[in-house]
Write an enzyme that holds these catalytic residues in place. Structure first.
Site, PDB file in Angstrom:
ATOM      1  N   GLU A  93      18.434  37.858  35.392  1.00  0.00           N
ATOM      2  CA  GLU A  93      19.745  38.210  35.947  1.00  0.00           C
ATOM      3  C   GLU A  93      19.617  38.669  37.396  1.00  0.00           C
ATOM      4  O   GLU A  93      20.503  38.393  38.219  1.00  0.00           O
ATOM      5  CB  GLU A  93      20.390  39.282  35.077  1.00  0.00           C
ATOM      6  CG  GLU A  93      20.830  38.742  33.718  1.00  0.00           C
ATOM      7  CD  GLU A  93      21.438  39.797  32.816  1.00  0.00           C
ATOM      8  OE1 GLU A  93      22.637  39.710  32.534  1.00  0.00           O
ATOM      9  OE2 GLU A  93      20.691  40.706  32.396  1.00  0.00           O
ATOM     10  N   GLU A 102      17.885  37.947  25.140  1.00  0.00           N
ATOM     11  CA  GLU A 102      18.441  39.197  24.600  1.00  0.00           C
ATOM     12  C   GLU A 102      18.897  39.090  23.147  1.00  0.00           C
ATOM     13  O   GLU A 102      18.840  40.082  22.404  1.00  0.00           O
ATOM     14  CB  GLU A 102      19.613  39.671  25.472  1.00  0.00           C
ATOM     15  CG  GLU A 102      19.199  40.282  26.798  1.00  0.00           C
ATOM     16  CD  GLU A 102      19.015  39.256  27.907  1.00  0.00           C
ATOM     17  OE1 GLU A 102      18.851  39.653  29.062  1.00  0.00           O
ATOM     18  OE2 GLU A 102      19.006  38.034  27.606  1.00  0.00           O
TER      19      GLU A 102
END
Length: 767
Positions: free
Chosen positions: A123, A143
């Protein structure tokens, strides 16, 4: 000392910021090569970014992972376990704060990626204007594997770069891709080949170009900003997927859908993502189970080991410690021997990464078949084993080996004879002898080894089939195994990408011992239902492949039995003296007053229904075009056979939740008994064994975690007591004393072990 790699000279107008650095003066931290984005790292990263952005002389910023190995493996997951209102915790910026600073920077930012760039690390990279990576770097948003979703705008940025299908797949499966594929997906703007130019040089090249574009145009390059791009027009339609998967998968789809629902309002999509992320973190039961598995897997592989309770070689075999074994001290020069070219042996060979692997099988046809399987499988991965794999039919060729894994079929005398010969053949005085067995005693297998010191270097390595795919290995501690030997084998399993769990030596060890009552009670449930439909009813209640509403096991007990081979289970029960004599019909001597069903035995001996390998077991199997494996279908023959066996003409309906209790509670109860006896060191060990070896649903955390957090130990105890009275002769329903102790103290079994309550005087009554 390690020679430092010469770094390129960066121009004065370019600031290089190293992801992973902290302000060591204020809070010294041990460097982590994976550069997790902990609070101190985020604080320093944001400070460095703001400093660079405030300096007029700096025209551009390059982000590179500290330590020259990795960009960042993502968030520091341990922070998720901490209380949100801890008074002594310093206030740190969030990852969203860092990402926003990068994304809205008026100066161009280039992310240079080597090693891993995962989760929050990716990210951070996605927020940059340009991304440059090495060919072998690894990128992904995994995740969902810990019950979360990307929480720093990854679900809003990635769909604006790649196609809807690729974004959905990467985020909902947590898949990881290499640099080459990331370039094809346009995630990377350039791929650097280490043989031609350094990552830093390519970053400098891109930065100079980006600076020149900005200076000549007078704009900040806002078109390069991902948040200014529209999402794919088909994103919402692509997100309309079947209602399958964990809470995190559904949540990820909702966050991605928000990206397409608000195409011109990037901020609203980010708000939705953040809302979902925090809800999962604080409220998701499944998420906590996933994180339990994440931490437990790591703990299992570094857990402190103790000598066997009945050790007869205390103090012998630990001289030199784990580094005394060549497979640990110098693995690239180690030679490994594998005996048996069948499914297990040939599968194991594919995972070995050593100087040479010597595969032995006295059956030439079996050796050729196993060798062909190894070569074909590895060729698909672009690997050539012609220089590292040696095949032979002679045990004498194992003389130079440093580790030998015997993987012949389950015959005690055969295995004993092999190790009897090996002790006179192998030259390395520190060689490790390991037997791949699923049920036999390691002490018995090594019974003919004369030297007490040699016996300290003997242990079991129970691989799970198929060995080249299944991650679990039970490392079986005999009464003689030294701690150094067990640690060395744990190191070997980690080296070949598997999870090694050290267990004690008993019938079935941990996994198969617990599965016996599970499989046995499943047959009794089918008997009670009275028709062939009972087989599917049980598998649907427990397995996820047959029903989205089931408990979530990868396979129900009957599909699992067909896959493993019903004949193998029959032979094990026969060896234990449970099966009846085929001529006289007299029950075996081991049965005694045990509650026992002959249904599974008769299915094998009378109908020859051994499982998938013969096209029929509890189900019928047929190949279907487009399907890799045979598809199970209800069997008319089995339906008639069950009705004849039970004498029932009508079906008894048993609710799914009752089936789960009847079949799975005995498995959990056996886990408690295994802990009592010291066969497993910790409840978490059992959870890992069942997640990676038996397909227990990870969102339930493993059988012991499930009992603690979803069933409740008091409820488990009461139900077992009811079944024990209802079904005499079923010892697996008799509640474990450890279970009773936990209920008495009002603690979960994991808490009982974490607090070491047994060592504080809480003696378990065996009555």
């Amino acid at each position: 000392s390690q020679k430092k790699k010469k770094m390129p000279l960066f121009p004065g107008n370019i600031e290089v910021i190293y992801v992973g650095e902290t302000d060591n003066a204020s809070k010294p931290l041990k460097p982590n090569p994976l550069n997790p984005l902990s609070g101190p790292v985020r604080k320093q990263l944001l400070k460095n970014l703001r400093t660079a952005l405030s300096q007029p002389a700096i025209d551009g910023i390059i982000l590179i992972g500290a330590g020259n190995q990795h960009f960042s493996a993502g968030a520091d997951i341990s922070e998720f376990q901490k209380s949100s209102n801890a008074d002594d915790e310093e206030e740190y910026p969030t990852l969203v704060d860092v990402v926003k600073c990068i994304a809205f920077s008026p100066k161009p930012i280039v992310a240079g990626i080597r090693g891993v760039c995962l989760g929050g690390g990716m990210e951070v990279a996605l927020a940059a204007d340009y991304r440059v990576g090495l060919e072998n770097c690894r990128m992904g948003l995994p995740e969902v594997k810990i019950g979360l979703i990307p929480g720093a705008h990854g679900t809003q940025r990635l769909p604006r770069i790649v196609s809807s299908q690729i974004a959905l797949k990467m985020i909902t499966t947590g898949s990881i891709i290499n640099g080459k594929l990331a370039s094809e997906y346009k995630i990377l703007d350039a791929v650097a080949s280490p043989k031609k130019e350094s990552l830093e040089d390519v970053c400098i090249h891109f930065m100079k170009w980006a600076i020149s574009v900005k200076q000549s145009s007078g704009v900040s390059g806002s078109a390069r900003k991902i948040h200014n791009r529209p999402p794919p027009s088909d994103l919402v339609e692509t997100c309309d997927t079947p209602n399958m998967g964990s809470e995190a998968v559904h949540a990820a789809i909702s966050a991605i859908r928000a990206c397409g629902t608000n195409p011109n309002t990037y901020d609203k999509g980010c708000e939705k993502e953040e809302e979902i992320f925090w809800d999962l973190l604080y409220n998701s039961v499944q998420g906590r189970a996933y994180r339990h598995i994440f931490f437990t897997e790591r703990e299992v592989q570094r857990r402190k080991l103790s000598p066997s309770n009945n050790s007869n070689t205390s103090g012998i075999g630990n001289v030199g410690g784990v580094s005394g074994f060549k497979v640990v001290a110098n693995p690239t020069d180690a030679i490994i021997g594998v005996i048996g070219a069948g499914t297990m042996g040939s599968g194991y060979c594919q995972k070995l990464k050593y100087k040479q692997v010597i595969l032995v099988d006295v059956n030439e046809k079996s050796l050729a078949r196993g060798t062909s399987f190894i070569q074909k499988t590895l060729k698909k991965k672009g690997l050539d084993v012609s220089k590292t794999l040696k095949t032979t039919s002679s045990l004498q060729d194992l003389a130079p080996c440093n580790l030998i894994v015997e993987a012949v079929f389950e015959n005690l005398e055969l295995k004993k004879g092999i190790f009897d010969k090996l002790q006179n053949i192998v030259q390395d005085e520190k060689a490790i002898f390991a037997s791949n067995t699923s049920t036999l005693s390691i002490d018995s297998i090594m019974g003919k080894i004369r030297s007490a010191e040699t016996r300290t270097r003997c242990a079991g390595m129970h691989f799970f089939s198929p060995a080249h795919i299944m991650r679990l290995v039970e490392i079986v501690q005999s009464s003689s195994s030294s701690i150094a030997t067990l640690m060395a084998l744990r190191h070997v399993t980690k080296t070949i990408g598997k999870v090694g769990v050290v267990v004690g030596n008993c019938q079935g060890f941990v996994g198969n011992r617990m599965v016996a009552p599970y499989s046995g009670e499943a047959v009794f449930v089918v008997e009670e239902i009275g028709t062939g439909e009972g087989i599917s009813m049980v598998d649907e209640a427990l397995g996820r492949k047959r029903s989205a509403k089931g408990l979530g096991m990868a396979l129900g007990p009957f599909e699992m039995g067909d896959l493993a081979g019903n004949d193998i289970g029959y032979l094990i029960r026969k060896e234990q003296g449970f099966t009846k004599d085929l001529k006289t019909g007299k029950p075996g001597p081991g049965r005694k007053d045990r509650r026992y069903s002959d249904l599974g035995d008769d299915m094998v001996t009378k109908l020859g229904r051994a499982g998938q390998k013969v096209g029929k077991g509890w189900y019928d199997y047929a190949k279907v075009p487009g399907k890799k494996f045979p598809v199970p279908k209800p069997s008319e023959e089995m339906s008639k056979f069950i009705q004849t066996f039970t004498g029932n003409s009508s079906k008894l309906n048993i609710p799914s939740d009752e089936i789960v209790r009847r079949v799975l509670y005995p498995l959990v109860n056996e886990g408690f008994k295994i802990l009592e006896e010291g066969i497993a060191n910790d409840p978490g060990d059992i959870d890992i064994i069942y997640i990676y070896g038996y397909g227990f649903p990870p969102w339930r955390g493993g059988p012991m975690y499930w009992a603690d957090h979803q069933v409740g130990l008091s409820n488990l105890l009461k139900t077992l007591e009811k079944y024990h009275a209802q079904y005499p002769g079923s010892e697996y329903f008799k509640p474990s004393p450890l279970l009773r102790e936990c209920v008495k103290l009002d603690v979960g079994v994991q808490e009982y072990y974490n607090k070491k309550l047994m060592s504080k005087g809480n003696q378990i009554s065996k009555l």
